[in-house]
Design a protein around this motif. Structure first.
Motif, mmCIF file in Angstrom:
data_model
loop_
_atom_site.group_PDB
_atom_site.id
_atom_site.type_symbol
_atom_site.label_atom_id
_atom_site.label_comp_id
_atom_site.label_asym_id
_atom_site.label_seq_id
_atom_site.Cartn_x
_atom_site.Cartn_y
_atom_site.Cartn_z
ATOM 1 N N TRP A 1 26.069 81.112 -16.701
ATOM 2 C CA TRP A 1 27.523 81.052 -16.531
ATOM 3 C C TRP A 1 28.030 79.662 -16.870
ATOM 4 O O TRP A 1 27.381 78.676 -16.543
ATOM 5 N N HIS B 1 29.920 96.551 -18.533
ATOM 6 C CA HIS B 1 29.738 95.310 -17.768
ATOM 7 C C HIS B 1 30.165 95.501 -16.307
ATOM 8 O O HIS B 1 29.456 95.112 -15.388
ATOM 9 N N HIS C 1 30.589 87.858 -10.791
ATOM 10 C CA HIS C 1 31.314 88.848 -11.596
ATOM 11 C C HIS C 1 32.710 89.103 -11.032
ATOM 12 O O HIS C 1 33.668 89.224 -11.798
ATOM 13 N N HIS D 1 24.870 90.620 -21.902
ATOM 14 C CA HIS D 1 25.576 91.883 -21.621
ATOM 15 C C HIS D 1 27.098 91.695 -21.625
ATOM 16 O O HIS D 1 27.831 92.667 -21.691
ATOM 17 N N ASP E 1 31.116 84.339 -18.232
ATOM 18 C CA ASP E 1 29.783 84.944 -18.193
ATOM 19 C C ASP E 1 29.159 84.812 -19.582
ATOM 20 O O ASP E 1 29.735 85.295 -20.565
HETATM 21 FE FE LIG Z 1 27.711 89.784 -16.442
#
Ligand SMILES: [Fe+2]
Length: 180
Positions: free
Chosen positions: A124, A27, A75, A162, A158
């Motif tokens: 998100w 990630h 992120h 992924h 998140d």
């Molecule tokens: Fe992500």
């Protein structure tokens, strides 16, 4: 000045068993790095070459450059929304704000989890301070960042696959439950 992938504020295995080192390695080291690399490619020769990330988030036209800037910001904020031995009932001004906005910490957690689990597709979940000063839980689609809407992010989870597929496969609910 090129944008840089920030170091994680903890070791790769620090969030076990909730999030594995393998997930963090992919990630952070693959997905987040790819957004940063792409952003650096795309800003070359544009008016945003020397701009701050926040400036791009506020002013860039919708498109690939904007999306990669949002993903870089989101992120970077997500890594700081988690930590080893973190969580539990908040104290101080955040606790007061959550009580004021949601009635109790448990009620906030329930609402945040519902938004995170129920969000359709990639995106998100956020706790934000809105322009009127109120605290709200919301989701954004894909790369969406609340800064674009003039809101101040306080916490984010998140919910792109992924973020959890290695550890939880398709069970987003179990990821969110352990994240909260
Ligand atoms: Fe992500």
């Amino acid at each position: 000045m090129a944008f840089k992938l920030p170091q994680l504020p903890y070791s790769m295995d620090a969030l076990k068993p909730n999030i594995s080192a393998e997930t963090l390695e992919f990630h952070h080291g693959k997905h987040h790095k790819a957004y940063v690399d792409k952003l650096n490619d795309l800003v070359k020769g544009t008016t945003f070459e020397e701009a701050s990330l926040e400036n791009i988030l506020r002013k860039a036209e919708p498109g690939t450059l904007f999306n990669n800037a949002e993903q870089h910001w989101n992120h970077s904020f997500y890594w700081r929304s988690m930590g080893p031995n973190k969580g539990g009932d908040p104290k101080g001004p955040v606790a007061d704000a959550i009580k004021q906005g949601f009635g109790s910490f448990d009620a906030f957690k329930k609402k945040f989890s519902e938004i995170a689990v129920g969000h359709f597709g990639s995106g998100w979940a956020w706790l934000v301070r809105a322009k009127d000063g109120s605290f709200q839980v919301r989701a954004t689609h894909d790369a969406g960042c609340p800064i674009r809407d003039g809101q101040t992010p306080i916490l984010t989870c998140d919910v792109w696959e992924h973020a959890y597929y290695i550890d939880y496969r398709n069970a987003r609910g179990r990821y969110v439950e352990s994240w909260c």
